[in-house]
Design a protein around this motif. Structure first.
Motif, PDB file in Angstrom:
ATOM      1  N   PRO A 175       0.724  -1.267   0.110  1.00  0.00           N
ATOM      2  CA  PRO A 175       0.227   0.229  -0.076  1.00  0.00           C
ATOM      3  C   PRO A 175       0.791   1.732   0.062  1.00  0.00           C
ATOM      4  O   PRO A 175       1.939   1.168   0.320  1.00  0.00           O
ATOM      5  N   THR A 176       0.204   2.227  -0.647  1.00  0.00           N
ATOM      6  CA  THR A 176       0.980   3.328  -0.635  1.00  0.00           C
ATOM      7  C   THR A 176       2.078   3.930   0.958  1.00  0.00           C
ATOM      8  O   THR A 176       2.881   4.567   0.758  1.00  0.00           O
ATOM      9  N   TRP A 177       1.233   3.793   1.516  1.00  0.00           N
ATOM     10  CA  TRP A 177       1.830   3.949   3.058  1.00  0.00           C
ATOM     11  C   TRP A 177       3.108   3.192   3.936  1.00  0.00           C
ATOM     12  O   TRP A 177       3.954   4.528   4.266  1.00  0.00           O
ATOM     13  N   LEU A 178       3.188   1.977   3.292  1.00  0.00           N
ATOM     14  CA  LEU A 178       4.368   1.551   3.245  1.00  0.00           C
ATOM     15  C   LEU A 178       5.802   1.410   2.461  1.00  0.00           C
ATOM     16  O   LEU A 178       6.811   2.091   3.388  1.00  0.00           O
ATOM     17  N   VAL A 179       5.329   1.911   1.435  1.00  0.00           N
ATOM     18  CA  VAL A 179       5.749   2.675   0.650  1.00  0.00           C
ATOM     19  C   VAL A 179       7.010   4.084   0.964  1.00  0.00           C
ATOM     20  O   VAL A 179       8.307   4.501   0.788  1.00  0.00           O
ATOM     21  N   GLU A 180       5.727   4.972   1.607  1.00  0.00           N
ATOM     22  CA  GLU A 180       6.612   6.216   2.271  1.00  0.00           C
ATOM     23  C   GLU A 180       6.569   5.839   2.876  1.00  0.00           C
ATOM     24  O   GLU A 180       8.262   6.320   3.229  1.00  0.00           O
ATOM     25  N   VAL A 181       6.543   4.732   3.922  1.00  0.00           N
ATOM     26  CA  VAL A 181       7.832   4.074   4.908  1.00  0.00           C
ATOM     27  C   VAL A 181       9.716   4.174   4.269  1.00  0.00           C
ATOM     28  O   VAL A 181      10.234   4.752   4.441  1.00  0.00           O
ATOM     29  N   PHE A 182       9.092   3.486   2.909  1.00  0.00           N
ATOM     30  CA  PHE A 182      10.607   3.194   3.251  1.00  0.00           C
ATOM     31  C   PHE A 182      11.171   3.960   2.428  1.00  0.00           C
ATOM     32  O   PHE A 182      12.599   4.576   2.209  1.00  0.00           O
ATOM     33  N   ALA A 183      10.099   5.058   1.356  1.00  0.00           N
ATOM     34  CA  ALA A 183      11.300   6.459   0.799  1.00  0.00           C
ATOM     35  C   ALA A 183      11.374   7.453   2.390  1.00  0.00           C
ATOM     36  O   ALA A 183      12.506   8.279   2.005  1.00  0.00           O
ATOM     37  N   THR A 184      10.708   7.382   3.258  1.00  0.00           N
ATOM     38  CA  THR A 184      11.390   8.013   4.677  1.00  0.00           C
ATOM     39  C   THR A 184      12.825   7.427   4.531  1.00  0.00           C
ATOM     40  O   THR A 184      13.487   7.941   4.994  1.00  0.00           O
ATOM     41  N   PHE A 185      13.645   6.456   4.785  1.00  0.00           N
ATOM     42  CA  PHE A 185      14.247   6.158   5.109  1.00  0.00           C
ATOM     43  C   PHE A 185      15.460   6.139   4.280  1.00  0.00           C
ATOM     44  O   PHE A 185      16.443   6.651   4.411  1.00  0.00           O
ATOM     45  N   ASN A 186      15.017   6.194   3.360  1.00  0.00           N
ATOM     46  CA  ASN A 186      15.580   6.848   1.936  1.00  0.00           C
ATOM     47  C   ASN A 186      15.708   8.129   2.079  1.00  0.00           C
ATOM     48  O   ASN A 186      17.654   7.994   1.318  1.00  0.00           O
ATOM     49  N   SER A 187      15.270   9.092   2.106  1.00  0.00           N
ATOM     50  CA  SER A 187      15.548  10.113   2.069  1.00  0.00           C
ATOM     51  C   SER A 187      16.415  10.485   3.628  1.00  0.00           C
ATOM     52  O   SER A 187      17.418  10.810   3.422  1.00  0.00           O
ATOM     53  N   LEU A 188      16.616   9.511   4.468  1.00  0.00           N
ATOM     54  CA  LEU A 188      17.486   9.825   5.928  1.00  0.00           C
ATOM     55  C   LEU A 188      18.661   9.349   5.631  1.00  0.00           C
ATOM     56  O   LEU A 188      19.326  10.235   5.738  1.00  0.00           O
ATOM     57  N   PHE A 189      18.900   8.798   5.146  1.00  0.00           N
ATOM     58  CA  PHE A 189      20.130   7.803   4.810  1.00  0.00           C
ATOM     59  C   PHE A 189      20.271   8.317   3.308  1.00  0.00           C
ATOM     60  O   PHE A 189      22.172   9.044   3.410  1.00  0.00           O
ATOM     61  N   GLY A 190      19.995   9.101   2.758  1.00  0.00           N
ATOM     62  CA  GLY A 190      20.129   9.705   1.608  1.00  0.00           C
ATOM     63  C   GLY A 190      21.219  11.425   1.881  1.00  0.00           C
ATOM     64  O   GLY A 190      21.839  11.430   2.058  1.00  0.00           O
ATOM     65  N   ASN A 191      20.540  11.820   3.022  1.00  0.00           N
ATOM     66  CA  ASN A 191      21.242  13.041   3.511  1.00  0.00           C
ATOM     67  C   ASN A 191      21.728  12.711   4.690  1.00  0.00           C
ATOM     68  O   ASN A 191      22.699  13.401   4.533  1.00  0.00           O
ATOM     69  N   PHE A 192      22.061  11.783   4.808  1.00  0.00           N
ATOM     70  CA  PHE A 192      23.097  11.473   5.977  1.00  0.00           C
ATOM     71  C   PHE A 192      24.896  11.321   4.546  1.00  0.00           C
ATOM     72  O   PHE A 192      25.847  11.315   5.196  1.00  0.00           O
ATOM     73  N   LEU A 193      23.841  10.016   3.938  1.00  0.00           N
ATOM     74  CA  LEU A 193      25.459  10.178   2.988  1.00  0.00           C
ATOM     75  C   LEU A 193      26.147  11.623   2.192  1.00  0.00           C
ATOM     76  O   LEU A 193      27.086  11.717   1.601  1.00  0.00           O
ATOM     77  N   GLY A 194      25.199  12.444   2.258  1.00  0.00           N
ATOM     78  CA  GLY A 194      25.438  13.555   1.430  1.00  0.00           C
ATOM     79  C   GLY A 194      26.212  14.337   2.745  1.00  0.00           C
ATOM     80  O   GLY A 194      27.258  15.041   2.542  1.00  0.00           O
ATOM     81  N   PHE A 195      25.896  14.297   4.108  1.00  0.00           N
ATOM     82  CA  PHE A 195      26.645  14.755   5.368  1.00  0.00           C
ATOM     83  C   PHE A 195      28.075  14.075   4.712  1.00  0.00           C
ATOM     84  O   PHE A 195      28.934  14.879   5.190  1.00  0.00           O
ATOM     85  N   ALA A 196      27.585  12.926   4.761  1.00  0.00           N
ATOM     86  CA  ALA A 196      29.195  11.826   4.788  1.00  0.00           C
ATOM     87  C   ALA A 196      30.327  12.491   4.055  1.00  0.00           C
ATOM     88  O   ALA A 196      31.518  12.410   3.950  1.00  0.00           O
ATOM     89  N   ILE A 197      29.696  12.670   2.523  1.00  0.00           N
ATOM     90  CA  ILE A 197      30.038  12.986   1.326  1.00  0.00           C
ATOM     91  C   ILE A 197      32.004  13.849   1.184  1.00  0.00           C
ATOM     92  O   ILE A 197      32.860  13.326   0.869  1.00  0.00           O
ATOM     93  N   PRO A 198      31.762  15.199   1.912  1.00  0.00           N
ATOM     94  CA  PRO A 198      32.787  15.553   1.985  1.00  0.00           C
ATOM     95  C   PRO A 198      33.962  15.150   2.969  1.00  0.00           C
ATOM     96  O   PRO A 198      35.271  15.177   2.898  1.00  0.00           O
ATOM     97  N   LEU A 199      33.705  14.504   4.101  1.00  0.00           N
ATOM     98  CA  LEU A 199      34.348  14.000   5.305  1.00  0.00           C
ATOM     99  C   LEU A 199      34.957  12.719   4.251  1.00  0.00           C
ATOM    100  O   LEU A 199      36.621  12.253   4.713  1.00  0.00           O
ATOM    101  N   ILE A 200      33.977  12.091   3.725  1.00  0.00           N
ATOM    102  CA  ILE A 200      34.807  10.925   2.645  1.00  0.00           C
ATOM    103  C   ILE A 200      36.095  11.320   2.113  1.00  0.00           C
ATOM    104  O   ILE A 200      36.594  10.695   2.337  1.00  0.00           O
ATOM    105  N   ILE A 201      35.821  12.405   0.924  1.00  0.00           N
ATOM    106  CA  ILE A 201      36.890  12.520   0.290  1.00  0.00           C
ATOM    107  C   ILE A 201      38.269  13.393   1.123  1.00  0.00           C
ATOM    108  O   ILE A 201      39.096  13.402   0.366  1.00  0.00           O
ATOM    109  N   ILE A 202      37.472  13.812   2.334  1.00  0.00           N
ATOM    110  CA  ILE A 202      39.270  14.746   3.132  1.00  0.00           C
ATOM    111  C   ILE A 202      39.349  13.462   3.719  1.00  0.00           C
ATOM    112  O   ILE A 202      41.258  13.396   3.935  1.00  0.00           O
TER     113      ILE A 202
END
Length: 397
Positions: free
Chosen positions: A25-52
C-alpha cells in the motif's frame, strides 16, 4: 544476512523491493521512502568527510615514499585507470544509443512525480561543499608530503580510519535496505521494468569491457616481457576469483602477490608494487563507474560528452586513491564527483549506487588481475632502466 556477502544481499534487496513494491500500500512505500530520504541526507553529509579522509592522507603517504619505483608504478597505474575510463566512455557512447533506446526518463513520464514521497525529512547539511573538500584534501595532502614531520599525517590517517569505520559499520550495512527501498518505490511508480532492462544490458557490457581491458593490459605486459599473455592471465585466475569472493583488493593482496611472483616478477618489485597497486589502481572500478554514470544519465534523458566525462575521469583516478578496502569503497569515494562534476541529484545517486554495487565484485576482480600486468611491466621497465656495466658490455660483445 551478515554471513552473506554484499552482492547476494544487494540481489536479495532488489528482488524483495520489486516483489513488495508490487503489492505494498502507499503508506508502506512512503515508510521506505522516508528511510531512503534520511539515508540519502546522511550520505550527503558524509561525502565531504569521505573525500578529505581518503584523498588527503593518500596523497601525503604517497609523497613520503618518493622514489623512482614509486613514481613509475604510480604513473602506469594512473594512466591505466584513465585509459580504462576512456574505453568505457567510447563503448557507452557507441552502444548506449542502440541498447538503451527508448529507455530515457521520457519513457516513464516524470519519474519523480510517480514516486512515493517521504513522510518527513531531516536536514543534514554537509560541513562544506564537495569542491571545497577536494581543495582542502589536495592542499593538506601536498603539504603533508612536503613536511618532514609525520604528526599531521598520523592525525589524518586516524581520521581516515574513522571514515572507513563509518562506511564499513553504517553505510555499507544499510545500503541493501536503501536499495530495497529504491526498488520498492520504483516498482510502485511503474518504472522498474525499464530500470531492470538497463541493469541487465549495462551489466553485460561492463563485464565484456573488463575482459577486453585485461586482454589489452596483458598483451602490453606480455609483449614487453616476451611472455604469452594468455598464460599470464591464466596464472592470475586465483587472484581474480579470490577478489570475486572478497570484493576487496586489500584482502586479495596475499594471493595477488603469490601469483605475480609466479610470472617471474622479481620479489622486491612485487613486494612493493602489489600492495601499492591494490590502493591506487582501479581500472575495473573506473570502467564500472563511468559506464554506470553514463547509463544513469541516459535514463534521465541527459547526454554525456567527452568534454564532460574526461575531467571526471581524470579526477576519478585521483579521488579513488586510498579508497577503503571495504566493498563499495570506490563508488563511495566517487559520489562527490558525480554530484559536483556530473550534476547528479539524489535519485541519480541512488540509481548509481544500485547499479555499481550489483557488480562491484567483478570490478574489484578486474582491478586485482590488472595489478599483476602492471607489476610485470614495471619490473621489465626497471630492468631496462639499469645501465649496463663494463662487465656486462664485454659479455654482450
Amino acid at each position: 544476512m551478515k554471513k552473506l556477502g554484499l552482492l547476494p544481499r544487494i540481489l536479495i534487496a532488489i528482488a524483495l523491493g520489486i516483489a513488495i513494491g508490487t503489492i505494498s500500500p502507499t503508506w508502506l512505500v512512503e515508510v521506505f521512502a522516508t528511510f531512503n530520504s534520511l539515508f540519502g541526507n546522511f550520505l550527503g553529509f558524509a561525502i565531504p568527510l569521505i573525500i578529505i579522509g581518503f584523498i588527503a592522507p593518500g596523497i601525503g603517504t604517497m609523497g613520503k615514499g618518493a622514489g623512482k619505483l614509486l613514481g613509475l608504478t604510480t604513473f602506469i597505474a594512473y594512466s591505466s585507470t584513465v585509459l580504462a575510463g576512456l574505453l568505457a566512455f567510447f563503448a557507452a557512447k557507441g552502444l548506449y544509443p542502440t541498447i538503451l533506446a527508448n529507455q530515457t526518463s521520457q519513457a516513464f513520464e516524470n519519474p519523480e512525480e510517480a514516486l512515493a514521497k517521504a513522510l518527513f525529512t531531516v536536514d543534514m547539511p554537509p560541513v562544506m561543499g564537495v569542491m571545497t573538500a577536494l581543495l582542502i584534501s589536495f592542499t593538506l595532502g601536498l603539504g603533508m608530503a612536503s613536511l618532514k614531520g609525520d604528526r599531521l599525517l598520523n592525525v589524518m590517517n586516524e581520521f581516515r580510519d574513522i571514515v572507513e569505520k563509518v562506511i564499513e559499520k553504517i553505510i555499507i550495512p544499510l545500503l541493501p535496505l536503501h536499495i530495497f527501498g529504491i526498488f520498492a518505490n520504483m516498482t510502485y511508480g511503474g518504472q522498474v521494468g525499464a530500470i531492470m532492462s538497463v541493469f541487465a544490458k549495462v551489466f553485460i557490457m561492463i563485464i565484456a569491457l573488463h575482459i577486453l581491458y585485461l586482454m589489452i593490459q596483458y598483451t602490453i605486459a606480455g609483449s614487453a616481457r616476451k611472455q604469452n599473455p594468455f598464460n599470464m592471465i591464466k596464472n592470475m585466475f586465483p587472484a581474480y576469483f579470490t577478489a570475486l569472493g572478497t570484493q576487496s583488493s586489500a584482502s586479495t593482496i596475499p594471493v595477488t602477490l603469490e601469483q605475480t611472483k609466479k610470472m617471474g616478477v622479481r620479489e622486491k618489485i612485487a613486494d612493493f608494487s602489489v600492495p601499492l597497486l591494490a590502493t591506487i589502481h582501479l581500472s575495473g572500478s573506473t570502467i564500472t563507474i563511468v559506464s554506470c554514470a553514463m547509463a544513469v544519465m541516459v535514463i534521465q534523458g541527459e547526454t554525456a560528452t567527452l568534454g564532460t566525462i574526461l575531467p571526471f575521469i581524470l579526477m576519478l583516478g585521483v579521488t579513488m586513491i586510498a579508497a577503503p578496502g571495504v566493498p563499495g569503497g570506490a563508488v563511495m569515494a566517487a559520489l562527490g564527483l558525480l554530484e559536483s562534476m556530473l550534476g547528479f541529484n539524489s535519485t541519480m545517486v541512488s540509481l548509481m549506487i544500485a547499479l555499481y554495487l550489483a557488480q562491484d565484485s567483478f570490478g574489484t576482480a578486474c582491478n586485482v588481475t590488472g595489478d599483476g600486468a602492471i607489476t610485470a611491466l614495471t619490473d621489465k621497465l626497471m630492468k631496462k632502466d639499469k645501465k649496463p656495466t663494463k662487465q656486462t658490455q664485454q659479455q654482450a660483445s
